[in-house]
Write a protein that holds these residues in place. Structure first.
Motif, PDB file in Angstrom:
ATOM      1  N   SER A 168     -10.079   9.030  29.523  1.00  0.00           N
ATOM      2  CA  SER A 168      -9.321  10.294  29.536  1.00  0.00           C
ATOM      3  C   SER A 168      -8.259  10.360  28.449  1.00  0.00           C
ATOM      4  O   SER A 168      -7.108  10.710  28.704  1.00  0.00           O
ATOM      5  CB  SER A 168      -8.679  10.509  30.909  1.00  0.00           C
ATOM      6  OG  SER A 168      -9.645  10.508  31.913  1.00  0.00           O
ATOM      7  N   ASP A 215      -1.460   5.081  36.633  1.00  0.00           N
ATOM      8  CA  ASP A 215      -1.388   6.545  36.613  1.00  0.00           C
ATOM      9  C   ASP A 215      -2.594   7.104  35.871  1.00  0.00           C
ATOM     10  O   ASP A 215      -2.600   7.182  34.642  1.00  0.00           O
ATOM     11  CB  ASP A 215      -0.094   7.016  35.940  1.00  0.00           C
ATOM     12  CG  ASP A 215       0.052   8.529  35.927  1.00  0.00           C
ATOM     13  OD1 ASP A 215      -0.845   9.236  36.435  1.00  0.00           O
ATOM     14  OD2 ASP A 215       1.069   9.015  35.407  1.00  0.00           O
ATOM     15  N   ARG A 273      -4.031   3.286  33.213  1.00  0.00           N
ATOM     16  CA  ARG A 273      -4.850   4.162  34.062  1.00  0.00           C
ATOM     17  C   ARG A 273      -4.861   3.682  35.515  1.00  0.00           C
ATOM     18  O   ARG A 273      -4.931   4.494  36.429  1.00  0.00           O
ATOM     19  CB  ARG A 273      -6.286   4.248  33.537  1.00  0.00           C
ATOM     20  CG  ARG A 273      -6.404   5.050  32.276  1.00  0.00           C
ATOM     21  CD  ARG A 273      -6.244   6.525  32.568  1.00  0.00           C
ATOM     22  NE  ARG A 273      -6.273   7.288  31.344  1.00  0.00           N
ATOM     23  CZ  ARG A 273      -5.299   8.086  30.947  1.00  0.00           C
ATOM     24  NH1 ARG A 273      -4.223   8.233  31.670  1.00  0.00           N
ATOM     25  NH2 ARG A 273      -5.395   8.749  29.828  1.00  0.00           N
ATOM     26  N   ASN A 297      -3.451   9.996  35.369  1.00  0.00           N
ATOM     27  CA  ASN A 297      -3.190  11.267  34.694  1.00  0.00           C
ATOM     28  C   ASN A 297      -2.233  11.156  33.511  1.00  0.00           C
ATOM     29  O   ASN A 297      -1.851  12.170  32.941  1.00  0.00           O
ATOM     30  CB  ASN A 297      -2.630  12.279  35.701  1.00  0.00           C
ATOM     31  CG  ASN A 297      -3.619  12.553  36.803  1.00  0.00           C
ATOM     32  OD1 ASN A 297      -4.793  12.766  36.554  1.00  0.00           O
ATOM     33  ND2 ASN A 297      -3.151  12.519  38.031  1.00  0.00           N
ATOM     34  N   GLN A 298      -1.837   9.953  33.158  1.00  0.00           N
ATOM     35  CA  GLN A 298      -0.905   9.765  32.044  1.00  0.00           C
ATOM     36  C   GLN A 298      -1.527  10.319  30.754  1.00  0.00           C
ATOM     37  O   GLN A 298      -2.666  10.024  30.432  1.00  0.00           O
ATOM     38  CB  GLN A 298      -0.583   8.284  31.860  1.00  0.00           C
ATOM     39  CG  GLN A 298       0.258   7.967  30.643  1.00  0.00           C
ATOM     40  CD  GLN A 298       1.655   8.546  30.722  1.00  0.00           C
ATOM     41  OE1 GLN A 298       2.371   8.275  31.666  1.00  0.00           O
ATOM     42  NE2 GLN A 298       2.044   9.331  29.737  1.00  0.00           N
ATOM     43  N   ASP A 299      -0.754  11.126  30.020  1.00  0.00           N
ATOM     44  CA  ASP A 299      -1.225  11.670  28.744  1.00  0.00           C
ATOM     45  C   ASP A 299      -1.135  10.597  27.669  1.00  0.00           C
ATOM     46  O   ASP A 299      -0.077   9.986  27.469  1.00  0.00           O
ATOM     47  CB  ASP A 299      -0.382  12.883  28.337  1.00  0.00           C
ATOM     48  CG  ASP A 299      -0.661  14.086  29.225  1.00  0.00           C
ATOM     49  OD1 ASP A 299      -1.838  14.312  29.556  1.00  0.00           O
ATOM     50  OD2 ASP A 299       0.294  14.793  29.575  1.00  0.00           O
TER      51      ASP A 299
END
Length: 160
Positions: free
Chosen positions: A94, A70, A67, A72-74
């Motif tokens: 997330s 990135d 995190r 926004n990493q899935d």
């Protein structure tokens, strides 16, 4: 559009190898590692679209390190049938979703399909944004041309 690539991190080597093999049979590129350190190293080298992380590896600081790099990493967590979801931790970090082991590869294919659809939407949004910017620039040039025409001295033009 580029093919979806997945990193699977799980200490259960048998499950890991089978999962990677099943995904590759579906035409999905997958790498497998069995430790948090190897997962972070592979992630930084390859930039996967989706990470499947075993709960124990994820909670070891791996998710936080990813995190930082990135936000926004899935990420999908892999849970053993005896493990409960820590919803507060998952929301804070997330986490996209959870899958309980053992699972069928078809469950993962649904996530991959969703990722591909979302990537298509991002690509379309980017293209439309570019087109809108181009249109605004043309409109501004047109407006400038109109202002230049309006500023011309009509009498001078008529005399010539």
């Amino acid at each position: 559009m580029a093919a979806i690539s997945i990193l699977i991190a799980d200490p259960d080597r048998k499950m890991l190898d089978q999962c990677a093999l099943d995904l590759k049979a579906q035409g999905i590129y997958a790498d497998g590692v069995s430790s948090a350190d190897a997962a972070l190293r592979s992630y930084k080298e390859n930039r996967y679209q989706l990470l499947l992380l075993d709960w124990s590896l994820a909670k070891s600081g791996l998710v936080e390190a990813i995190r930082k790099d990135d936000p926004n990493q899935d990420i999908i967590l892999l849970l053993g049938s005896d493990q409960s979801r820590d919803s507060k931790w998952s929301l804070k970090n997330s986490i996209l979703d959870h899958i309980v082991k053992p699972f069928e590869v078809d469950e993962l294919v649904v996530f991959v399909d969703r990722l591909e659809e979302r990537q298509m939407l991002y690509d379309s949004q980017s293209r439309l944004l570019g087109e809108n910017i181009e249109y605004a620039q043309i409109q501004k040039s047109y407006q400038t041309a109109l202002e230049m025409i309006d500023s011309l001295d009509e009498e001078l033009l008529v005399q010539r």
